[in-house]
Design an enzyme around this catalytic site. Structure first.
Site, mmCIF file in Angstrom:
data_model
loop_
_atom_site.group_PDB
_atom_site.id
_atom_site.type_symbol
_atom_site.label_atom_id
_atom_site.label_comp_id
_atom_site.label_asym_id
_atom_site.label_seq_id
_atom_site.Cartn_x
_atom_site.Cartn_y
_atom_site.Cartn_z
ATOM 1 N N HIS A 7 -19.573 -3.123 -8.980
ATOM 2 C CA HIS A 7 -19.780 -2.393 -7.718
ATOM 3 C C HIS A 7 -20.338 -3.361 -6.689
ATOM 4 O O HIS A 7 -21.087 -4.273 -7.032
ATOM 5 C CB HIS A 7 -20.799 -1.257 -7.918
ATOM 6 N N ASN B 90 -13.915 -0.247 -13.427
ATOM 7 C CA ASN B 90 -13.494 -1.468 -12.733
ATOM 8 C C ASN B 90 -14.584 -2.545 -12.679
ATOM 9 O O ASN B 90 -14.603 -3.387 -11.790
ATOM 10 C CB ASN B 90 -12.969 -1.119 -11.344
ATOM 11 N N GLU C 82 -28.698 1.040 -0.929
ATOM 12 C CA GLU C 82 -28.501 0.781 -2.358
ATOM 13 C C GLU C 82 -29.567 -0.165 -2.918
ATOM 14 O O GLU C 82 -30.054 0.036 -4.037
ATOM 15 C CB GLU C 82 -27.087 0.233 -2.583
ATOM 16 N N LYS D 44 -20.996 -2.878 -14.157
ATOM 17 C CA LYS D 44 -20.891 -1.484 -14.589
ATOM 18 C C LYS D 44 -20.901 -1.365 -16.118
ATOM 19 O O LYS D 44 -20.658 -2.349 -16.833
ATOM 20 C CB LYS D 44 -19.619 -0.869 -13.992
ATOM 21 N N TYR E 39 -24.152 7.793 -5.872
ATOM 22 C CA TYR E 39 -22.799 7.984 -5.339
ATOM 23 C C TYR E 39 -22.695 9.257 -4.482
ATOM 24 O O TYR E 39 -21.599 9.805 -4.327
ATOM 25 C CB TYR E 39 -21.784 8.040 -6.482
HETATM 26 P P1 GDP Z 1 -15.248 0.570 -4.149
HETATM 27 O O1 GDP Z 1 -16.032 0.464 -2.866
HETATM 28 O O2 GDP Z 1 -14.158 -0.461 -4.267
HETATM 29 O O3 GDP Z 1 -16.137 0.595 -5.377
HETATM 30 O O4 GDP Z 1 -14.459 1.972 -4.126
HETATM 31 P P2 GDP Z 1 -14.892 3.442 -3.652
HETATM 32 O O5 GDP Z 1 -16.165 3.416 -2.875
HETATM 33 O O6 GDP Z 1 -13.685 4.066 -3.036
HETATM 34 O O7 GDP Z 1 -15.128 4.222 -5.037
HETATM 35 C C1 GDP Z 1 -16.330 4.096 -5.761
HETATM 36 C C2 GDP Z 1 -15.992 3.988 -7.234
HETATM 37 O O8 GDP Z 1 -15.363 5.210 -7.654
HETATM 38 C C3 GDP Z 1 -14.956 2.911 -7.589
HETATM 39 O O9 GDP Z 1 -15.509 1.634 -7.738
HETATM 40 C C4 GDP Z 1 -14.399 3.439 -8.904
HETATM 41 O O10 GDP Z 1 -15.285 3.178 -10.013
HETATM 42 C C5 GDP Z 1 -14.369 4.943 -8.639
HETATM 43 N N1 GDP Z 1 -13.076 5.389 -8.100
HETATM 44 C C6 GDP Z 1 -12.517 5.102 -6.887
HETATM 45 N N2 GDP Z 1 -11.328 5.703 -6.723
HETATM 46 C C7 GDP Z 1 -11.120 6.410 -7.868
HETATM 47 C C8 GDP Z 1 -10.071 7.277 -8.314
HETATM 48 O O11 GDP Z 1 -9.078 7.509 -7.616
HETATM 49 N N3 GDP Z 1 -10.231 7.839 -9.563
HETATM 50 C C9 GDP Z 1 -11.322 7.613 -10.333
HETATM 51 N N4 GDP Z 1 -11.380 8.212 -11.543
HETATM 52 N N5 GDP Z 1 -12.325 6.808 -9.953
HETATM 53 C C10 GDP Z 1 -12.241 6.214 -8.735
#
Ligand code: GDP
Length: 140
Positions: free
Chosen positions: A119, A116, A130, A13, A53
């Site tokens: 991805h 973080n 994807e 990222k 997304y």
């Molecule tokens: P992943 O599969 O572990 O990447 O998590 P998700 O699919 O739930 O979320 C996609 C991405 O959205 C994550 O990798 C983070 O960059 C972001 N994200 C997830 N949860 C949060 C949150 O509670 N707040 C914010 N600001 N970003 C989030």
């Protein structure tokens, strides 16, 4: 490709690329036994980040997430390994770096639940969508 070999889609990222961590993350990818089938540095537009997304459209963090993902260059990858989807998610660690296990990429390189570092696809259908979003069949 053997029967157990699988492909997943990964992103280094914009936070990790900006911090100069691309090389160290690529080294971990190879050390952990993934084959890099395709790789490109790109800078997503806001619209491209929103399309990627789209499943998160209704989440409260969607606007902030897509701003972040379009804030600078990232590196997109097609990774191959036995059980690649699960294996890559294990290597990344929990979404929130504060909760990620020692030795995971998000623990080492992530700075917040949003920023973080990496991805990874979460299921075969997601990986197919994807991979196709970023790579043409010829590149894989
Ligand atoms: P992943 O599969 O572990 O990447 O998590 P998700 O699919 O739930 O979320 C996609 C991405 O959205 C994550 O990798 C983070 O960059 C972001 N994200 C997830 N949860 C949060 C949150 O509670 N707040 C914010 N600001 N970003 C989030």
């Amino acid at each position: 490709m053997s029967q157990t070999t699988e492909r997943t889609f990964a992103i280094i990222k914009p936070d990790a690329v900006a911090a100069g961590c691309t090389g160290r993350i690529l080294a971990r990818i190879e050390q952990e036994g993934f084959r890099i089938r395709a790789m490109r540095q790109t800078h997503l537009s806001k619209r491209e980040a929103e399309g990627f997304y789209a499943v998160h459209r209704e989440r409260p963090f969607f606007d902030s997430l897509t701003d972040f993902m379009s804030s600078g260059p990232c590196v997109v990858l097609a990774l191959e390994a036995p059980d690649a989807i699960r294996k890559w998610r294990d290597l990344m660690g929990a979404t929130d770096p504060a909760r990620a296990a020692e030795g995971t990429l998000r623990k080492e390189f992530g700075s917040s639940i949003e920023r973080n570092a990496t991805h990874g696809s979460d299921a075969p259908e997601t990986a197919a969508f994807e991979l196709a979003y970023f790579f043409r069949g010829m590149e894989l």
